[in-house]
Design a protein around this motif. Structure first.
Motif, PDB file in Angstrom:
ATOM      1  N   ALA A   1       3.535   3.020  20.676  1.00 31.95           N
ATOM      2  CA  ALA A   1       3.574   2.225  19.451  1.00 31.95           C
ATOM      3  C   ALA A   1       2.471   2.601  18.473  1.00 31.95           C
ATOM      4  CB  ALA A   1       3.470   0.740  19.792  1.00 31.95           C
ATOM      5  N   SER A   2       1.438   3.320  18.954  1.00 28.76           N
ATOM      6  CA  SER A   2       0.316   3.759  18.121  1.00 28.76           C
ATOM      7  C   SER A   2      -0.340   2.590  17.388  1.00 28.76           C
ATOM      8  CB  SER A   2       0.788   4.815  17.101  1.00 28.76           C
ATOM      9  OG  SER A   2      -0.321   5.487  16.543  1.00 28.76           O
ATOM     10  N   LEU A   3      -0.565   1.505  18.127  1.00 31.04           N
ATOM     11  CA  LEU A   3      -1.218   0.327  17.559  1.00 31.04           C
ATOM     12  C   LEU A   3      -2.733   0.447  17.713  1.00 31.04           C
ATOM     13  CD1 LEU A   3       1.111  -2.471  19.007  1.00 31.04           C
ATOM     14  CD2 LEU A   3       1.300  -1.290  16.807  1.00 31.04           C
ATOM     15  N   THR A   4      -3.457  -0.478  17.092  1.00 36.68           N
ATOM     16  CA  THR A   4      -4.895  -0.625  17.289  1.00 36.68           C
ATOM     17  C   THR A   4      -5.157  -2.012  17.848  1.00 36.68           C
ATOM     18  OG1 THR A   4      -5.337  -1.537  15.092  1.00 36.68           O
ATOM     19  CG2 THR A   4      -5.322   0.879  15.305  1.00 36.68           C
ATOM     20  N   CYS A   5      -6.394  -2.280  18.207  1.00 38.37           N
ATOM     21  CA  CYS A   5      -6.739  -3.603  18.743  1.00 38.37           C
ATOM     22  C   CYS A   5      -6.318  -4.716  17.787  1.00 38.37           C
ATOM     23  CB  CYS A   5      -8.238  -3.686  19.005  1.00 38.37           C
ATOM     24  SG  CYS A   5      -8.873  -2.489  20.203  1.00 38.37           S
ATOM     25  N   SER A   6      -6.557  -4.505  16.479  1.00 39.23           N
ATOM     26  CA  SER A   6      -6.278  -5.556  15.501  1.00 39.23           C
ATOM     27  C   SER A   6      -4.794  -5.744  15.241  1.00 39.23           C
ATOM     28  CB  SER A   6      -6.999  -5.260  14.181  1.00 39.23           C
ATOM     29  OG  SER A   6      -6.581  -4.025  13.650  1.00 39.23           O
TER      30      SER A   6
ATOM     31  N   VAL B   1     -15.539   2.666   4.230  1.00 40.44           N
ATOM     32  CA  VAL B   1     -15.165   1.510   5.042  1.00 40.44           C
ATOM     33  C   VAL B   1     -13.659   1.299   4.994  1.00 40.44           C
ATOM     34  CG1 VAL B   1     -17.378   0.351   4.797  1.00 40.44           C
ATOM     35  CG2 VAL B   1     -15.574  -0.065   3.123  1.00 40.44           C
ATOM     36  N   GLY B   2     -13.148   0.616   6.005  1.00 41.14           N
ATOM     37  CA  GLY B   2     -11.719   0.349   6.065  1.00 41.14           C
ATOM     38  C   GLY B   2     -11.417  -0.734   7.081  1.00 41.14           C
ATOM     39  N   MET B   3     -10.140  -0.828   7.442  1.00 37.21           N
ATOM     40  CA  MET B   3      -9.739  -1.806   8.445  1.00 37.21           C
ATOM     41  C   MET B   3     -10.379  -1.469   9.788  1.00 37.21           C
ATOM     42  SD  MET B   3      -7.882  -3.901   6.771  1.00 37.21           S
ATOM     43  CE  MET B   3      -7.124  -4.846   8.071  1.00 37.21           C
ATOM     44  N   THR B   4     -10.465  -2.455  10.644  1.00 38.22           N
ATOM     45  CA  THR B   4     -11.069  -2.242  11.958  1.00 38.22           C
ATOM     46  C   THR B   4     -10.290  -1.203  12.759  1.00 38.22           C
ATOM     47  OG1 THR B   4      -9.792  -4.056  12.900  1.00 38.22           O
ATOM     48  CG2 THR B   4     -11.982  -4.573  12.067  1.00 38.22           C
ATOM     49  N   THR B   5     -10.982  -0.501  13.610  1.00 38.35           N
ATOM     50  CA  THR B   5     -10.374   0.499  14.478  1.00 38.35           C
ATOM     51  C   THR B   5     -10.631   0.128  15.939  1.00 38.35           C
ATOM     52  OG1 THR B   5     -12.363   1.874  14.571  1.00 38.35           O
ATOM     53  CG2 THR B   5     -10.801   2.282  12.746  1.00 38.35           C
ATOM     54  N   SER B   6      -9.847   0.699  16.831  1.00 40.23           N
ATOM     55  CA  SER B   6     -10.071   0.462  18.257  1.00 40.23           C
ATOM     56  C   SER B   6     -11.429   0.989  18.690  1.00 40.23           C
ATOM     57  CB  SER B   6      -8.969   1.132  19.079  1.00 40.23           C
ATOM     58  OG  SER B   6      -7.707   0.565  18.784  1.00 40.23           O
ATOM     59  N   SER B   7     -11.884   2.060  18.058  1.00 42.31           N
ATOM     60  CA  SER B   7     -13.196   2.607  18.380  1.00 42.31           C
ATOM     61  C   SER B   7     -14.298   1.620  18.025  1.00 42.31           C
ATOM     62  CB  SER B   7     -13.408   3.927  17.632  1.00 42.31           C
ATOM     63  OG  SER B   7     -14.696   4.451  17.879  1.00 42.31           O
ATOM     64  N   ALA B   8     -14.164   0.961  16.868  1.00 42.15           N
ATOM     65  CA  ALA B   8     -15.164  -0.024  16.456  1.00 42.15           C
ATOM     66  C   ALA B   8     -15.174  -1.208  17.413  1.00 42.15           C
ATOM     67  CB  ALA B   8     -14.890  -0.488  15.030  1.00 42.15           C
ATOM     68  N   CYS B   9     -14.009  -1.700  17.790  1.00 41.68           N
ATOM     69  CA  CYS B   9     -13.945  -2.815  18.736  1.00 41.68           C
ATOM     70  C   CYS B   9     -14.531  -2.410  20.085  1.00 41.68           C
ATOM     71  CB  CYS B   9     -12.497  -3.271  18.926  1.00 41.68           C
ATOM     72  SG  CYS B   9     -11.694  -3.892  17.424  1.00 41.68           S
TER      73      CYS B   9
END
Length: 535
Positions: A227-232, A181-189
């Motif tokens: 920027a290589s950001l994610t949703c979070s 498990v880890g921080m949220t990812t764009s794939s999970a969102c």
């Protein structure tokens, strides 16, 4: 106090964002492989999540207080808003279709009663957001008994093509998932937010799976070359409360900046400021024009189409053997289904523009209907005279929905369920609306009509770089993009043909008058000189 130059200001902003969100870089501060409670063979998803909350003891209480769990909240006027209480133009009501809609909820088999009165021991689904293997989503929907059509729906054939090059699923055990498990990812969102509305990208227009591997031209924020950001990175918050809900949106003029504790606030201005561009002439626009207006020149432009129209009145047709019909377009998208009626899609679409202050009012069950006009399922707050409003781009979705034609009011329809009252079982609009009315606490006359509805979705994703942003000419011309924005004057666009013709005539008359005057002066001067006596 010295003024920082722009490159240094940008460096300071990104440094603050990274320092405020160290877990985005570090991936967490605990190695879950070492936790004894995770050293077991989990047989069910619920067992796995029970193990999570045995350590993260406050997470359930935090989540139970979020809109992700409740699907509703109380606004400033004391009225209940949110997914559980409003209607939309797609599958119009959650409350009347809990048997199907609850599969996307961060819990297990929830019903409306549990959402309204949460039990202290209500089980949360931690893995839905914190899985990093990319396989939990598939395990949840298959193990939790979700109906196949919840996912394998309007994009059925297109989805097959899309998944051909993806790795096989169910290769990772639940234990391995728990330990990684880890921080949220764009794939999970995106597992939920990309696929609502019946297919990948169907609903919002700017949210679809193309964002997971976005090019720099498609989205400068999510792209690995950008920027290589994610949703979070933008949708941050504390105690599982997150910024950026369409039901509790921030204003486009939100300039509170990046919070040292909470991070970004899911608005452009909070990160970039209100004068972010090197050209000050462009910065002069930012007080009334949202960043998205220029930097989202088109939507559904990543190769995934979005729905633009849905006609429920056409549903119910069957073949000669009384079997349901399904028809596809050349891309494999469902354009007709007996269960749903006729649908249309579009790609690389031009947005429509409105003044917007961040507030959206959603239609609710029982709202009055005027069959002579389209029903607005969303009412957008803002106006030219309001200083907290900016011109904003929207995805416009139109649908034809059933309603109570005698009482002339919106009635939810029950689509899913085990009984014959569910339209997808019995194909009876009368029974479907009767069950929907009961779920919403309304009375239904038994008379069914169909009315056109319109729904506006604000566009925030798919942000293009400056090279692909709108040019001046695309707005400042006679056929410019902003011509239909109420209360807006744009030099070069808001022109009257009659006034232009009168102006040209005045210019011509002026030139003629000047030339005539000059000619006469020359003639009279010559005559005077001719008549003067010789000395």
């Amino acid at each position: 106090m010295p003024v920082l130059n722009k490159p240094l200001r940008w460096m300071m902003r990104w440094l603050l964002l990274l320092l405020a969100s160290p877990l985005l870089m570090a991936g967490g501060t605990a190695d879950h492989h070492k936790f004894e409670v995770l050293q077991q063979d989990f047989e069910t998803l619920q067992q796995l999540n029970d193990a999570c909350v045995s350590c993260h003891t406050e997470a359930p209480a935090q989540l139970h207080n979020t809109i992700h769990w409740r699907w509703q909240f109380e606004d400033k006027s004391g009225h209940l808003q949110g997914k559980l209480n409003v209607m939309n133009s797609y599958h119009p009501s959650v409350a009347s279709n809990m048997d199907s809609c609850d599969n996307c909820h961060i819990g297990y088999g929830l019903e409306e009663q549990e959402l309204s009165g949460i039990r202290p021991d209500g089980v949360v689904d931690c893995m839905m957001c914190h899985d990093t293997t990319g396989e939990y989503f598939y395990s949840k929907f298959h193990q939790d008994g979700a109906k196949c059509l919840n996912c394998h729906d309007d994009g059925a054939e297109a989805l097959k093509e899309q998944t051909k090059n993806q790795p096989s699923r169910f290769t990772v055990t639940l234990t391995t998932m728990a330990q990684q498990v880890g921080m949220t990812t764009s794939s999970a969102c995106g597992a939920c937010h990309f696929h609502d509305g019946g297919a990948d990208g169907a609903k919002h227009g700017d949210l679809d799976s193309s964002l997971l591997n976005a090019s720099h031209e498609l989205d400068v924020h999510l792209s690995a070359d950008g920027a290589s950001l994610t949703c979070s990175s933008c949708h941050q918050g504390n105690d599982h409360q997150m910024y950026g809900s369409r039901y509790q949106a921030n204003s486009p003029i939100d300039d509170k900046g990046v919070d040292a504790l909470n991070g970004a606030r899911a608005t452009c201005v909070s990160c970039h400021g209100d004068r972010p561009m090197q050209d000050e002439r462009l910065n002069d626009h930012t007080d009334r024009v949202a960043c998205q207006t220029c930097h989202i020149p088109a939507y559904a432009r990543g190769g995934v189409a979005t729905k633009t129209f849905w006609d429920w009145s056409k549903a119910g047709e069957k073949d000669r053997r009384r079997k349901p019909i399904i028809e596809y377009d050349e891309a494999g998208r469902v354009i007709y289904a007996s269960q749903k009626g006729a649908m249309q899609y579009g790609e690389t679409l031009r947005p429509e523009y409105r003044w917007f202050d961040g507030q959206i009012t959603f239609a609710k069950p029982g709202n009055p209907v005027d069959p002579a006009t389209a029903v607005m399922m969303t009412t957008i707050g803002g106006g030219a005279e309001q200083t907290n409003s900016k011109i904003f781009p929207f995805h416009v979705f139109r649908s034809i929905l059933p309603y109570d034609s005698e009482e002339q009011k919106l009635i939810p329809m029950q689509l899913a369920g085990r009984g014959r009252e569910a339209y997808w079982n019995g194909y009876s609009w009368e029974k479907s609306l009767q069950a929907g009315a009961e779920a919403a606490g309304l009375k239904f006359s038994g008379e069914v009509g169909f009315v056109e509805t319109t729904m506006l979705w604000p566009l925030n994703h798919g942000v293009a770089p400056k090279e692909q942003a709108l040019s001046c000419q695309q707005c400042h011309t006679g056929e410019g993009r902003l011509g239909r924005v109420a209360g807006l004057y744009i030099p070069g666009q808001n022109q009257s043909q009659l006034l232009d013709q009168l102006g040209r005539l005045l210019v011509i008359l002026t030139i003629v008058a000047v030339l005539t005057h000059g000619t006469l002066r020359i003639i009279f001067a010559w005559r005077r000189k001719r008549n003067e006596p010789d000395n």
